[in-house]
Design an enzyme around this catalytic site. Structure first.
Site, PDB file in Angstrom:
ATOM      1  N   ASN A   9      -2.249   8.337   1.869  1.00 38.03           N
ATOM      2  CA  ASN A   9      -2.483   8.015   0.458  1.00 38.03           C
ATOM      3  C   ASN A   9      -3.988   7.780   0.304  1.00 38.03           C
ATOM      4  O   ASN A   9      -4.495   6.726   0.689  1.00 38.03           O
ATOM      5  CB  ASN A   9      -1.670   6.758   0.107  1.00 38.03           C
ATOM      6  CG  ASN A   9      -1.842   6.347  -1.334  1.00 38.03           C
ATOM      7  OD1 ASN A   9      -2.591   6.978  -2.092  1.00 38.03           O
ATOM      8  ND2 ASN A   9      -1.182   5.274  -1.717  1.00 38.03           N
ATOM      9  N   ARG A  83       0.604  11.457  -0.610  1.00 37.18           N
ATOM     10  CA  ARG A  83       1.005  10.892  -1.889  1.00 37.18           C
ATOM     11  C   ARG A  83       0.024  11.390  -2.948  1.00 37.18           C
ATOM     12  O   ARG A  83      -1.186  11.264  -2.777  1.00 37.18           O
ATOM     13  CB  ARG A  83       0.970   9.372  -1.846  1.00 37.18           C
ATOM     14  CG  ARG A  83       1.345   8.793  -3.188  1.00 37.18           C
ATOM     15  CD  ARG A  83       0.825   7.406  -3.373  1.00 37.18           C
ATOM     16  NE  ARG A  83       1.169   6.941  -4.710  1.00 37.18           N
ATOM     17  CZ  ARG A  83       0.467   6.038  -5.375  1.00 37.18           C
ATOM     18  NH1 ARG A  83      -0.621   5.528  -4.836  1.00 37.18           N
ATOM     19  NH2 ARG A  83       0.825   5.668  -6.562  1.00 37.18           N
ATOM     20  N   HIS A 171       5.387   5.715 -10.228  1.00 37.94           N
ATOM     21  CA  HIS A 171       6.214   4.963  -9.260  1.00 37.94           C
ATOM     22  C   HIS A 171       7.499   5.730  -8.945  1.00 37.94           C
ATOM     23  O   HIS A 171       8.517   5.127  -8.576  1.00 37.94           O
ATOM     24  CB  HIS A 171       6.614   3.573  -9.789  1.00 37.94           C
ATOM     25  CG  HIS A 171       5.496   2.580  -9.848  1.00 37.94           C
ATOM     26  ND1 HIS A 171       5.401   1.617 -10.832  1.00 37.94           N
ATOM     27  CD2 HIS A 171       4.410   2.413  -9.064  1.00 37.94           C
ATOM     28  CE1 HIS A 171       4.324   0.886 -10.632  1.00 37.94           C
ATOM     29  NE2 HIS A 171       3.694   1.358  -9.567  1.00 37.94           N
ATOM     30  N   ARG A 223      -3.528  -4.821 -15.735  1.00 40.95           N
ATOM     31  CA  ARG A 223      -3.356  -3.854 -16.841  1.00 40.95           C
ATOM     32  C   ARG A 223      -2.515  -4.486 -17.944  1.00 40.95           C
ATOM     33  O   ARG A 223      -1.514  -5.147 -17.663  1.00 40.95           O
ATOM     34  CB  ARG A 223      -2.640  -2.595 -16.331  1.00 40.95           C
ATOM     35  CG  ARG A 223      -3.557  -1.616 -15.642  1.00 40.95           C
ATOM     36  CD  ARG A 223      -2.772  -0.487 -15.014  1.00 40.95           C
ATOM     37  NE  ARG A 223      -2.586  -0.710 -13.602  1.00 40.95           N
ATOM     38  CZ  ARG A 223      -1.788   0.008 -12.793  1.00 40.95           C
ATOM     39  NH1 ARG A 223      -1.105   1.009 -13.282  1.00 40.95           N
ATOM     40  NH2 ARG A 223      -1.694  -0.267 -11.513  1.00 40.95           N
ATOM     41  N   ASN A 318      10.293 -10.516  -3.745  1.00 40.07           N
ATOM     42  CA  ASN A 318      10.003 -11.832  -3.155  1.00 40.07           C
ATOM     43  C   ASN A 318      10.154 -13.023  -4.077  1.00 40.07           C
ATOM     44  O   ASN A 318      10.162 -14.153  -3.603  1.00 40.07           O
ATOM     45  CB  ASN A 318       8.564 -11.842  -2.616  1.00 40.07           C
ATOM     46  CG  ASN A 318       8.397 -10.840  -1.500  1.00 40.07           C
ATOM     47  OD1 ASN A 318       9.167 -10.861  -0.553  1.00 40.07           O
ATOM     48  ND2 ASN A 318       7.423  -9.960  -1.617  1.00 40.07           N
ATOM     49  N   GLU A 368       7.972   3.437  -0.067  1.00 37.44           N
ATOM     50  CA  GLU A 368       7.409   4.693  -0.566  1.00 37.44           C
ATOM     51  C   GLU A 368       6.964   5.594   0.582  1.00 37.44           C
ATOM     52  O   GLU A 368       7.145   6.802   0.524  1.00 37.44           O
ATOM     53  CB  GLU A 368       6.250   4.373  -1.519  1.00 37.44           C
ATOM     54  CG  GLU A 368       6.770   3.802  -2.840  1.00 37.44           C
ATOM     55  CD  GLU A 368       5.701   3.145  -3.686  1.00 37.44           C
ATOM     56  OE1 GLU A 368       5.294   2.021  -3.341  1.00 37.44           O
ATOM     57  OE2 GLU A 368       5.271   3.748  -4.678  1.00 37.44           O
TER      58      GLU A 368
HETATM   59  P1  AMP Z   1       2.722  -5.126  -4.513  1.00 31.18           P
HETATM   60  O1  AMP Z   1       1.691  -4.491  -5.427  1.00 31.18           O
HETATM   61  O2  AMP Z   1       4.074  -4.465  -4.586  1.00 31.18           O
HETATM   62  O3  AMP Z   1       2.244  -5.327  -3.108  1.00 31.18           O
HETATM   63  O4  AMP Z   1       2.969  -6.609  -5.093  1.00 31.18           O
HETATM   64  C1  AMP Z   1       1.934  -7.538  -5.209  1.00 31.18           C
HETATM   65  C2  AMP Z   1       2.423  -8.701  -6.061  1.00 31.18           C
HETATM   66  O5  AMP Z   1       3.567  -9.321  -5.442  1.00 31.18           O
HETATM   67  C3  AMP Z   1       1.375  -9.813  -6.232  1.00 31.18           C
HETATM   68  O6  AMP Z   1       1.329 -10.215  -7.591  1.00 31.18           O
HETATM   69  C4  AMP Z   1       1.946 -10.924  -5.382  1.00 31.18           C
HETATM   70  O7  AMP Z   1       1.579 -12.195  -5.859  1.00 31.18           O
HETATM   71  C5  AMP Z   1       3.434 -10.713  -5.571  1.00 31.18           C
HETATM   72  N1  AMP Z   1       4.203 -11.471  -4.585  1.00 31.18           N
HETATM   73  C6  AMP Z   1       4.305 -11.284  -3.253  1.00 31.18           C
HETATM   74  N2  AMP Z   1       5.069 -12.268  -2.696  1.00 31.18           N
HETATM   75  C7  AMP Z   1       5.463 -13.079  -3.720  1.00 31.18           C
HETATM   76  C8  AMP Z   1       6.265 -14.261  -3.807  1.00 31.18           C
HETATM   77  N3  AMP Z   1       6.824 -14.812  -2.729  1.00 31.18           N
HETATM   78  N4  AMP Z   1       6.438 -14.822  -5.035  1.00 31.18           N
HETATM   79  C9  AMP Z   1       5.869 -14.297  -6.131  1.00 31.18           C
HETATM   80  N5  AMP Z   1       5.107 -13.175  -6.111  1.00 31.18           N
HETATM   81  C10 AMP Z   1       4.916 -12.586  -4.920  1.00 31.18           C
END
Ligand code: AMP
Length: 384
Positions: A9, A83, A171, A223, A318, A368
């Site tokens: 990517n 990607r 996505h 965004r 999460n 992904e």
């Molecule tokens: P990604 O772009 O899929 O890696 O997701 C990133 C986002 O997931 C960020 O806003 C992180 O704060 C959120 N994130 C990861 N772990 C947690 C958690 N335990 N609780 C709330 N948000 C989370």
């Protein structure tokens, strides 16, 4: 790793990579970053699970890929999957040929930040490994099954016919992966730094929240998602802003970050701040959850039946708190969350979190890279 696919990517100064074995049971992955600068480096995990950090001053994409591949030693890939964010109207992953490379170039006006960076990676790997089959997997392809009434904007027709102005959706690899074994009507919420929703019927995308660009739709890390289209002229007339300034504000200074008064784009930080009484953080979370629920409600009208909802992405996988809060806004659907299952689902695992009544609710960690490797394998290696 008997058969392995290298998944790449490429960003403008970075390359995320993963070497995925055919059964997907083994992975080597990492990131080459700060390319074309003296701080260029590779950070990752080796096949033995050891951390890897390597300084590669002033290396460009091609040099970084060369170094990476040499370090893989015996674990050489049999094919490469790229990607690619925007495939224009391409409907599925494609083996890279001069014609497909040209189609990716043609889609550049639709993804001016992403496609040129992907092309740098594609051209580098084609020079380095001219004999390896290479495949482009598009974020947009999964959504090419949307009906015309879902993908057309209510703007003059020539903008669509002459300039390809329509909704594409993004996505796609994530929404496709998490819904791949689901029958009937499903809503998928990919919630990360970039976030989108998707309605899927029998494995096919029928509508999605992102549009011409990955900016349309729900609130994201930085965004804005949907705003009134006249916001641009309001800012131009009243504040004298030009289009670049407006674009930058909506892309990099808005979303959770803007709503929280520049506190953070990171949901974890906002949840903590909210618990300590920060009102801006509390509002940012509330707007995020409400707008997400509103988007899912709107998309549900594209489905003949509503059989379930899937959460994925960093936040969706999460945060039990966000999942529960968002569901409180979906009053008119008969979703019933099992709070204990929601709260106790271990991080990074898949699980069903509904109470056994109403539509199902699932958390499914996205993959992904795995999906790109799978599609690359199907296209590139089936005829070897
Ligand atoms: P990604 O772009 O899929 O890696 O997701 C990133 C986002 O997931 C960020 O806003 C992180 O704060 C959120 N994130 C990861 N772990 C947690 C958690 N335990 N609780 C709330 N948000 C989370």
């Amino acid at each position: 790793m008997s058969t392995a696919i290298l998944v790449i990517n490429c960003g403008s100064s970075s390359i995320k990579y993963a070497l995925v074995s055919s059964g997907q049971e083994q992975r080597i992955h990492g990131l080459a970053e700060n390319l074309n600068s003296e701080h260029a480096r590779i950070k990752g995990i080796t096949v033995g699970g050891e951390p890897l950090e390597l300084s590669i001053p002033n290396a460009n994409h091609e040099q970084a890929l060369d170094i990476l591949l040499k370090r893989l030693g015996q674990y050489q890939p049999q094919a490469i999957g790229h990607r690619v964010v925007h495939g224009g109207t391409l409907t599925k992953a494609e083996r890279l040929t001069p014609e497909i490379v040209q189609r990716i170039k043609d889609a550049t006006p639709l993804a001016p930040l992403h496609n040129p960076a992907h092309l740098i990676g594609i051209e580098a790997t084609m020079r380095l490994f001219p004999n390896l089959p290479q495949v482009a997997v598009f974020d947009t392809a999964f959504h090419q099954t949307m009906p015309e009434h879902a993908y057309r904007y209510a703007v003059p027709k020539f903008l669509y016919t002459d300039h390809n102005v329509r909704r594409y959706g993004f996505h796609g690899t994530s929404h496709a992966y998490v819904s791949s074994h689901k029958k009937g009507g499903w809503l998928s919420a990919h919630l990360g730094n970039g976030s989108s929703t998707c309605a899927i019927y029998n494995g096919k995308s029928v509508d999605t929240s992102m549009g011409l660009t990955p900016h349309e739709g729900i609130v994201m890390g930085t965004r804005s998602g949907d705003v009134d289209p006249s916001l641009h002229s309001f800012l131009a007339y009243n504040l004298g802003w030009d289009i670049y300034k407006i674009d930058k504000m909506l892309t990099h200074q808005s979303g959770l970050y803007g709503l929280s008064n520049n506190l953070s784009n990171d949901m974890r930080t906002l949840i903590e701040a909210s618990q300590q009484g920060n009102d801006d953080a509390t509002l940012a979370i509330e707007v995020f959850c409400y707008r997400l629920a509103k988007s899912l409600s709107a998309l549900s009208c594209s489905l003949p039946t509503l059989d379930g909802l899937i959460f994925t992405g960093g936040i969706g996988e999460n945060s039990a708190y966000i999942r529960e809060k968002m569901l409180t806004y979906l009053h008119h659907f008969s979703f019933k969350l099992d709070q204990q299952k929601n709260n106790e689902l271990p991080r990074g695992t898949q699980g069903q979190i509904d109470a056994g009544q109403g539509p199902e609710i699932w958390v499914i960690p996205t993959d992904e890279e795995g999906r790109i490797a799978q599609e690359t394998h199907q296209i590139a290696l089936m005829d070897i």
